[in-house]
Design a protein around this motif. Structure first.
Motif, PDB file in Angstrom:
ATOM      1  N   VAL A  60       0.655  -1.403   0.223  1.00 51.24           N
ATOM      2  CA  VAL A  60       0.026  -0.100  -0.111  1.00 51.24           C
ATOM      3  C   VAL A  60       1.051   0.758   0.244  1.00 51.24           C
ATOM      4  CG1 VAL A  60      -1.647   1.319   1.253  1.00 51.24           C
ATOM      5  CG2 VAL A  60      -1.899  -1.663   1.569  1.00 51.24           C
ATOM      6  N   ALA A  61       1.243   1.764  -0.898  1.00 49.22           N
ATOM      7  CA  ALA A  61       1.897   2.505  -1.201  1.00 49.22           C
ATOM      8  C   ALA A  61       1.563   4.729  -0.184  1.00 49.22           C
ATOM      9  CB  ALA A  61       1.951   3.307  -2.826  1.00 49.22           C
ATOM     10  N   THR A  62       2.696   4.633   0.076  1.00 49.71           N
ATOM     11  CA  THR A  62       2.787   5.933   1.360  1.00 49.71           C
ATOM     12  C   THR A  62       2.619   7.499  -0.324  1.00 49.71           C
ATOM     13  OG1 THR A  62       4.947   6.047   1.264  1.00 49.71           O
ATOM     14  CG2 THR A  62       3.083   5.011   3.250  1.00 49.71           C
ATOM     15  N   GLY A  63       3.433   7.402  -1.081  1.00 55.52           N
ATOM     16  CA  GLY A  63       3.169   7.359  -2.612  1.00 55.52           C
ATOM     17  C   GLY A  63       4.741   8.923  -1.622  1.00 55.52           C
ATOM     18  N   SER A 249      -4.032  -6.414 -21.093  1.00 54.81           N
ATOM     19  CA  SER A 249      -4.661  -6.223 -20.230  1.00 54.81           C
ATOM     20  C   SER A 249      -3.842  -5.275 -19.552  1.00 54.81           C
ATOM     21  CB  SER A 249      -5.827  -6.771 -19.457  1.00 54.81           C
ATOM     22  OG  SER A 249      -4.877  -7.516 -18.438  1.00 54.81           O
ATOM     23  N   PHE A 250      -4.530  -3.713 -19.039  1.00 57.32           N
ATOM     24  CA  PHE A 250      -3.827  -3.079 -18.692  1.00 57.32           C
ATOM     25  C   PHE A 250      -4.400  -2.220 -17.372  1.00 57.32           C
ATOM     26  CE2 PHE A 250      -3.542   2.041 -17.583  1.00 57.32           C
ATOM     27  CZ  PHE A 250      -2.719   2.178 -17.960  1.00 57.32           C
ATOM     28  N   GLY A 251      -3.004  -1.553 -16.427  1.00 57.73           N
ATOM     29  CA  GLY A 251      -3.794  -1.416 -15.334  1.00 57.73           C
ATOM     30  C   GLY A 251      -2.966  -0.233 -14.499  1.00 57.73           C
ATOM     31  N   VAL A 252      -3.326   0.638 -14.043  1.00 61.67           N
ATOM     32  CA  VAL A 252      -2.003   1.729 -12.777  1.00 61.67           C
ATOM     33  C   VAL A 252      -1.833   0.873 -11.548  1.00 61.67           C
ATOM     34  CG1 VAL A 252      -1.305   3.455 -12.138  1.00 61.67           C
ATOM     35  CG2 VAL A 252      -2.459   3.771 -14.098  1.00 61.67           C
ATOM     36  N   VAL A 253      -1.007   0.514 -10.983  1.00 62.80           N
ATOM     37  CA  VAL A 253      -1.328  -0.175  -9.888  1.00 62.80           C
ATOM     38  C   VAL A 253      -0.124  -0.017  -8.481  1.00 62.80           C
ATOM     39  CG1 VAL A 253      -1.226  -2.552 -10.962  1.00 62.80           C
ATOM     40  CG2 VAL A 253       0.565  -1.897 -10.756  1.00 62.80           C
ATOM     41  N   GLY A 291       1.964   9.875  -5.760  1.00 67.86           N
ATOM     42  CA  GLY A 291       2.791   8.754  -5.189  1.00 67.86           C
ATOM     43  C   GLY A 291       3.092   8.247  -6.675  1.00 67.86           C
ATOM     44  N   SER A 292       4.513   7.915  -6.497  1.00 69.62           N
ATOM     45  CA  SER A 292       4.636   6.743  -7.436  1.00 69.62           C
ATOM     46  C   SER A 292       4.046   5.394  -7.597  1.00 69.62           C
ATOM     47  CB  SER A 292       6.698   6.875  -7.246  1.00 69.62           C
ATOM     48  OG  SER A 292       7.744   7.445  -7.464  1.00 69.62           O
ATOM     49  N   TYR A 293       3.715   5.253  -9.115  1.00 70.07           N
ATOM     50  CA  TYR A 293       2.704   4.031  -9.570  1.00 70.07           C
ATOM     51  C   TYR A 293       3.715   3.793 -10.354  1.00 70.07           C
ATOM     52  CZ  TYR A 293      -0.985   6.114  -6.329  1.00 70.07           C
ATOM     53  OH  TYR A 293      -1.042   6.285  -4.935  1.00 70.07           O
ATOM     54  N   ASN A 294       2.777   2.537 -10.939  1.00 69.48           N
ATOM     55  CA  ASN A 294       3.371   2.060 -12.107  1.00 69.48           C
ATOM     56  C   ASN A 294       2.150   1.498 -13.170  1.00 69.48           C
ATOM     57  OD1 ASN A 294       5.561   0.622 -10.125  1.00 69.48           O
ATOM     58  ND2 ASN A 294       7.167   1.361 -12.455  1.00 69.48           N
ATOM     59  N   TYR A 295       2.467   1.530 -14.638  1.00 67.32           N
ATOM     60  CA  TYR A 295       1.126   1.409 -15.584  1.00 67.32           C
ATOM     61  C   TYR A 295       1.487  -0.269 -15.642  1.00 67.32           C
ATOM     62  CZ  TYR A 295       3.915   3.387 -19.154  1.00 67.32           C
ATOM     63  OH  TYR A 295       4.734   4.290 -20.290  1.00 67.32           O
ATOM     64  N   ILE A 296       0.865  -1.316 -15.794  1.00 67.52           N
ATOM     65  CA  ILE A 296       1.639  -2.032 -16.440  1.00 67.52           C
ATOM     66  C   ILE A 296       0.204  -2.807 -17.233  1.00 67.52           C
ATOM     67  CG2 ILE A 296       2.920  -2.778 -14.289  1.00 67.52           C
ATOM     68  CD1 ILE A 296       1.149  -4.916 -12.994  1.00 67.52           C
ATOM     69  N   CYS A 297       0.681  -4.216 -17.998  1.00 67.21           N
ATOM     70  CA  CYS A 297      -0.024  -5.422 -19.018  1.00 67.21           C
ATOM     71  C   CYS A 297      -0.060  -6.543 -17.765  1.00 67.21           C
ATOM     72  CB  CYS A 297       0.738  -6.078 -19.730  1.00 67.21           C
ATOM     73  SG  CYS A 297      -0.528  -7.651 -20.352  1.00 67.21           S
ATOM     74  N   PHE A 311       4.492   5.896 -13.622  1.00 65.80           N
ATOM     75  CA  PHE A 311       3.264   6.669 -13.593  1.00 65.80           C
ATOM     76  C   PHE A 311       3.364   7.596 -12.136  1.00 65.80           C
ATOM     77  CE2 PHE A 311      -1.797   8.075 -12.586  1.00 65.80           C
ATOM     78  CZ  PHE A 311      -2.310   8.206 -13.843  1.00 65.80           C
ATOM     79  N   ILE A 312       3.479   8.263 -12.403  1.00 59.64           N
ATOM     80  CA  ILE A 312       4.019   9.516 -11.171  1.00 59.64           C
ATOM     81  C   ILE A 312       2.477  10.596 -11.320  1.00 59.64           C
ATOM     82  CG2 ILE A 312       5.421  11.466 -10.244  1.00 59.64           C
ATOM     83  CD1 ILE A 312       6.763   8.724 -11.210  1.00 59.64           C
TER      84      ILE A 312
END
Length: 314
Positions: A60-63, A249-253, A291-297, A311-312
């Motif tokens: 669970v990212a704090t950012g 498939s796609f999502g920001v995680v 926060g700092s996230y990622n987009y992935i398949c 994904f920032i």
């Protein structure tokens, strides 16, 4: 002595017809199997088991992002190995302080003359139990002198973790430092809608041998896995076209190693309802907490093969 005439249960024509049907079923099954080949070899989702039987849950990212630069170095006689500085020198094996949910980003360089590799482990000894996603190279494919790499660690539990050289014996010779993880701090909150909209094209591409997967362009090509930066509260539209021959498939995680950690209602398709080849879909969502996230398949295994970008949210 009488001889009875043989009784035939079927005919050669019927036997040939049955053989043709059986061959057709086998061929059709083989075609279906290899059509979904990437699915069969995908890594299934699940919790990661680390030392002591503890299971790491979704991060669970704090950012908060903590950048850390670590360089492999060696004494001239190779009796002392360490990070950044030799024992007794300033900066030797620095202790890293973090909280649960923080993202520790490692920039690793081999400034020595030997081969080295990097990873984070909860184990107090040895070079096993390295956490997925923290590795840079490996004992079987190490960093050569002058080479570098990067990785990240998002702790999901409190305690002491260790960053080490994962080449056998190097930890014992001094290449080990501590990561002290404290309780999770207050997570940032999402801003109110800003009224600002962004549209990004993130298209699935594959190398011909399916060893490299990416967004927009393969590794080394212009436009490869572009970094996305938006403000909290911005409206974001992602358009994804499947330009490959596999399903995606796609999502920001919040955690690129956990395909279930999708945030912001950003999913396009899923493993069970993927984007088919030559198909295009899109999603619109509001960027949440900074926060700092990622987009992935989000098809298991595809992010590890390269379908992952930054994904920032600022």
């Amino acid at each position: 002595m009488s001889h009875e005439a043989p009784i035939y249960r079927t005919s050669p024509a019927r036997t040939a017809k049955m053989m043709a049907i059986m061959c057709g079923v086998c061929i059709a099954g083989g075609i279906l199997f290899f059509t979904f080949w990437d699915y069969w070899i995908s890594m299934p989702p699940g919790n990661q088991v680390v030392a002591g039987g503890h299971k790491e849950g979704p991060a669970v990212a704090t950012g908060k992002t903590i950048p850390v630069t670590l360089n492999f170095i060696e004494s001239s006689d190779f009796k002392q190995l360490s990070f950044n500085a030799l024992p007794g020198e300033e900066g030797h094996n620095p202790t890293i302080q973090a909280s649960v949910g923080d993202k520790v980003e490692f920039a690793i360089a081999n400034n020595g003359k030997s081969f080295h590799a990097f990873g984070v482990t909860p184990a107090k000894e040895g070079f096993g139990d390295v956490l997925a996603g923290t590795e840079v190279a490996s004992a079987n494919s190490p960093l050569k002198p002058g080479q570098s790499g990067s990785s990240a660690f998002i702790p999901t539990s409190e305690g002491t973790f260790y960053y080490i050289c994962t080449v056998p014996g190097h930890r014992e010779m001094g290449m080990v430092g501590e990561i002290i993880v404290g309780p999770k701090g207050a997570a940032p909150t999402a801003a109110a809608p800003t009224g600002i909209s962004h549209t990004f094209d993130l298209n699935f591409v594959e190398s011909s041998d399916f060893k490299q997967l990416a967004f927009n362009a393969l590794t080394g090509e212009e436009g490869h896995n572009p970094e996305i930066k938006v403000k909290s509260g911005d409206t974001v539209t992602i358009k994804s076209a499947n330009n490959g021959i596999s399903f995606h498939s796609f999502g920001v995680v919040s955690n690129p190693d956990d395909v279930s950690s999708i945030v912001f209602n950003s999913a396009i398709g899923s493993m069970n309802n993927p984007i088919k080849p030559k198909e295009a879909k899109e999603v619109t969502f509001t960027a949440g907490a900074p926060g700092s996230y990622n987009y992935i398949c989000t098809v298991p295994g595809h992010a590890a093969l390269g379908m992952k970008g930054s994904f920032i949210v600022e």
